[in-house]
Design a protein around this motif. Structure first.
Motif, short mmCIF file in Angstrom:
data_model
loop_
_atom_site.label_atom_id
_atom_site.label_comp_id
_atom_site.label_asym_id
_atom_site.label_seq_id
_atom_site.Cartn_x
_atom_site.Cartn_y
_atom_site.Cartn_z
N ASP A 1 90.45 23.76 74.90
CA ASP A 1 89.95 25.09 74.55
C ASP A 1 89.88 26.04 75.75
OD1 ASP A 1 88.69 26.98 72.59
OD2 ASP A 1 87.13 26.88 74.11
N LYS B 1 91.25 29.74 75.85
CA LYS B 1 90.34 30.85 76.02
C LYS B 1 90.87 31.80 77.10
CE LYS B 1 85.96 30.61 77.60
NZ LYS B 1 84.55 30.18 77.55
N ARG C 1 81.42 27.80 72.06
CA ARG C 1 81.84 28.33 73.36
C ARG C 1 80.65 28.87 74.15
NH1 ARG C 1 87.52 31.57 72.34
NH2 ARG C 1 88.89 29.79 72.65
N ASP C 2 80.78 28.84 75.48
CA ASP C 2 79.67 29.24 76.35
C ASP C 2 79.19 30.66 76.09
OD1 ASP C 2 79.80 26.78 77.38
OD2 ASP C 2 80.59 27.36 79.35
N GLY D 1 84.03 25.78 79.56
CA GLY D 1 83.91 26.96 78.70
C GLY D 1 83.46 26.65 77.29
N ILE D 2 83.36 25.37 76.95
CA ILE D 2 82.90 25.03 75.61
C ILE D 2 82.11 23.74 75.68
CG2 ILE D 2 85.05 23.83 74.98
CD1 ILE D 2 84.70 25.08 72.15
N LYS D 3 81.05 23.68 74.89
CA LYS D 3 80.22 22.47 74.85
C LYS D 3 80.04 22.04 73.41
CE LYS D 3 77.43 23.21 78.95
NZ LYS D 3 76.47 24.25 79.33
N PHE E 1 89.18 20.52 71.53
CA PHE E 1 87.99 20.69 72.37
C PHE E 1 88.37 20.60 73.85
CE2 PHE E 1 84.21 18.70 74.42
CZ PHE E 1 83.31 19.73 74.22
#
Lengths: 716, 78
Positions: A418, A422, B66-67, B52-54, A415
């Motif tokens: 990431d 990405k 991911r967003d 970019g991720i929550k 997490f």
């Protein structure tokens, strides 16, 4: 999946256990959402050591074991965790194919008591396939901590199948489960699942299609309804799988196709179409699940645990998240480096002492010198060096790493990282497979099955060996201790070596990102595909189990593998070092041949030879280097790691050599086992060769670069 | 009519309820598997330090999305 005898090494290559059937007893499948404790139950029941860990996706292939109860034998099949049998990734395909077509006598669906609602989704889906379902409500202890109380009898009534409550970590709570399994298999209990009733229009279509299918095909009777539903939904992947596994072809029959067309048109008129079909089905299931949960569960706090939330806020915070991650990693290396030194030197002196006695003994027997030299200086010495260098760091590193794994920290790492992945157009799950690579790259490569997108999976496979596995760790640690920390002893020295090892690891991670990016822009073009990752609740690791498991299952296993390779390799090296043409040993001839190239990389010919000979197992690289240097019979007492250092320095090692060796250890071709695993996972030699070439080229280029920079500095 | 906003704009610890999911098929299916159907309660909890991720609380478990996907999920507030 972690490192056990069945999950690492060549055993990975023949683990095709898709259609298992117990000839002499009953077959029991163990299904459930990821991370609900299936493997723990499996281990308790069978006494096997399937690796468990607190993260989704650690079981990526079916594992089997058997147990006896009363007069009957049961074959237990541990299926990879899956959220649904309408799967999307490879390990879930394995799960679905077994649940749907493996035809076990009974399917135990393990559910997480702390989030029953979601877990019931899978229960209902499985109940559509088979009647012989037992629901095992696991993690009751965690539920109790969250003040969730579940009325198991009521749950059993509402589902129509037997329900057992368990705490998988407490073996005694499994007795009831075993008993129920027995009774269901012996037909003493007959489950009558209460299936979901969908919208009337869907039910009508199912009934019509079911009747048609019955006239056309001869399926197991319980499958007609389910297959009808899947045909209506027209999910290509699942229909393909049905056709393949039941050996039928739906598209051949025009009557069936016509009926299907009509039904779909009808559904379309009622605003049920391809795009929302799945949504409508799942909604019906979830509504029923909510209804059941509201009746059987009493909550105090329903949501995600407050304690976990506090921990997560810190571990994933913007400021501390990544530093804490490095601190954890560094801490583990530091403890390993500090702790491994002492036992290492004891082992060295112990084996050295035996070696002298062995030589005396051989002389006493009038054993020919060449034979005793070959066996003692060749085989025995290589073996004992490997044990002395590798055993202590591994025995310390593995339990520590397993601790983090059991805690549930790995998904948090994924997490945290990431965003970086990405940017390189790949999946954060790659980080989890890299963490597995720390244990064994072959296991890491197999673990890549958890990545859904084939493109990203391939990238993860190709770059997995950028993280040094345990076979390379002790080597890195030894070199760091000798050369980087050098004469600085004590605390400061250990910190410096830790930093050096950490630096190499970070270099590996950095290279992984760069190469992933390059691959995404060239041969494996594509945008990052989206993914969804569950962050499991933190669980208190069980210290006793961690110790036993990591020492016996991992350390001794990996060591055993190293020894199996080292013995013959020691022999071969000794022969190469002592057999030659015109007084020059074969080893010298090869090393001299490689020397000019090696010098460009800041290494020498012997080191390259050692890496090449180390292809079967990276663990033997350092012993081979030492053998090469000492090869021609000169006997040196090795008291501890620093004695190794002296030998290396005498043979021209400088700080540059040490740095480049560390870089090359991190970045070079994977071992044979990993290569074979890559071949198996990707199915193509092309990718296997690429996974060999990419890290090697990176390593060579980087070594040449450091040598170049170093030479400039030295010159001026 | 209830006011809709995209999941990514929901504030931390604020309760949202799913209206619709417009992500690509794979993610949509996966979210359905996790029980994310219409009217399901969803709460943003964590944000990744690399952004970019929550992570969201969905039915008692913590799920990272991911967003670019949470931008395609519409929620309403009660």
């Amino acid at each position: 999946m972690g490192l056990t005898k069945s999950s690492t090494g060549t055993n990975l290559l023949n683990s095709n256990v898709q259609y298992l059937k117990n000839e002499n007893g009953f077959t029991v499948a163990l299904a459930g959402n990821p991370n609900v404790g299936k493997s723990t139950i499996f281990n308790s029941l069978t006494g096997l050591h399937q690796h468990t860990g607190n993260w989704p996706g650690k079981t990526v292939s079916n594992a089997t074991g058997s147990f006896d109860y009363l007069d009957t034998n049961f074959l237990l099949v541990d299926i990879p965790g899956t959220y649904s049998i309408l799967s999307s990734s490879q390990e879930e395909d394995i799960a679905r194919d077994y649940i749907c077509f493996g035809n076990p006598d009974v399917t135990v669906v393990v559910v997480d008591a702390t989030c029953l609602e979601r877990n019931l989704n899978l229960v209902f889906q499985i109940m559509e396939i088979t009647d012989n379902v037992i629901v095992c409500v696991n993690l009751l202890d965690e539920a109790k901590k969250k003040h969730i109380d579940i009325d198991l009898d009521l749950l059993s009534n509402m589902l129509g199948v037997p329900v057992c409550g368990t705490i998988a970590r407490k073996k005694s709570t499994l007795d009831n489960l075993i008993d129920v399994i027995y009774k269901v298999c012996k037909k003493e209990i007959i489950p009558t699942p209460k299936k979901i009733t969908y919208l009337p229009i869907i039910e009508n279509s199912i009934n019509l299609l079911e009747d048609k299918l019955k006239t056309l095909f001869n399926f197991p009777s319980n499958l007609y309804r389910w297959i009808s539903l899947k045909l209506l939904e027209n999910d290509k992947k699942i229909v393909d799988s049905i056709e393949k596994n039941l050996d039928v072809n739906f598209t051949n029959d025009n009557k069936l196709l016509n009926l299907l067309d009509n039904l779909n048109n009808n559904l379309d008129d009622s605003r049920v179409n391809k795009t929302n079909f799945r949504n409508i089905i799942t909604s019906s299931i979830m509504k029923q699940a909510e209804k059941i949960c509201n009746k059987v569960c009493t909550f105090e706090n329903k949501g995600y645990s407050v304690r976990d939330k506090k921990i997560d806020k810190i571990l994933t915070s913007k400021t501390f998240g990544i530093p804490i991650m490095l601190l954890f990693l560094g801490g583990i290396f530091w403890i390993t480096i500090v702790g491994a030194n002492y036992p290492s030197s004891i082992l060295f002196s112990f084996f050295g002492y035996i070696q002298e006695n062995l030589i005396d003994f051989a002389n006493l027997l009038n054993c020919p010198t060449w034979l005793s030299n070959m066996l003692i200086l060749g085989v025995y010495r290589t073996l004992t060096w490997i044990i002395s260098v590798m055993l202590p760091p591994m025995a310390i590193f593995f339990p520590l790493f397993t601790f983090l794994e059991d805690l549930g920290y790995l998904p948090r790492i994924a997490f945290n990282m990431d965003g970086f992945f990405k940017k390189c157009c790949c999946s954060g799950k790659q980080m989890i497979t890299m963490c597995m690579g720390f244990g064994c790259n072959a296991a890491g490569v197999t673990g890549c099955r958890i990545i859904n997108s084939p493109r990203e999976k391939l990238i993860a496979i190709l770059t997995n060996c950028f993280v040094p596995c345990n076979g390379r760790f002790p080597f890195l640690i030894t070199i760091a201790t000798i050369f980087i920390a050098g004469n600085i002893q004590g605390f400061t020295g250990s910190i410096i070596s830790t930093m050096a090892v950490l630096f190499v690891i970070l270099l590996g991670i950095f290279m992984t990102l760069i190469i992933s990016k390059i691959l995404s822009k060239t041969i494996l073009k594509g945008m990052p595909s989206s993914f969804v990752l569950e962050l499991p609740p933190y669980r208190k690791p069980q210290f006793g189990k961690i110790l036993v498991r990591s020492i016996f299952d991992r350390t001794l296993f990996v060591l055993g593998r190293a020894i199996c390779v080292a013995a013959p390799a020691g022999l071969v090296i000794w022969i190469f070092a002592n057999v030659g043409i015109n007084g020059d040993s074969l080893l010298n001839i090869i090393a001299n041949f490689l020397n000019p190239f090696a010098n460009l990389m800041g290494l020498d010919g012997y080191i390259l030879v050692a890496f090449i000979f180390g292809i079967p197992a990276n663990e033997i690289v350092l012993p081979i280097i030492l053998m090469c240097y000492l090869g021609n019979g000169s006997l040196v007492d090795l008291d501890d790691t620093f004695a190794i250092g002296n030998i290396l320095v005498q043979n021209g090692w400088t700080i540059l050599t040490a740095i480049n060796v560390m870089i090359f250890t991190c970045l070079h071709f994977p071992c044979t086992t990993t290569l074979l695993t890559i071949k198996k996972e990707t199915g193509k030699w092309k990718w296997t060769i690429l996974s060999f070439v990419i890290p090697t080229v990176c390593g060579i280029a980087l070594c040449m670069f450091t040598t170049f920079v170093y030479n400039i500095f030295v010159t001026f | 009519m209830r006011e809709l906003l995209c999941l990514n704009d929901l504030k931390f610890n604020e309760y949202g309820y799913i209206y619709d999911i417009n992500c690509d098929d794979g993610v949509k299916k996966r979210l359905l598997d996790l029980g994310l159907v219409k009217d399901t309660c969803i709460i943003p909890i964590l944000k990744s330090p690399s952004s970019g991720i929550k992570a969201f609380d969905i039915r008692g478990s913590l799920i990272a999305i991911r967003d670019e996907d949470s931008n395609l999920i519409n929620v309403y507030k009660k």
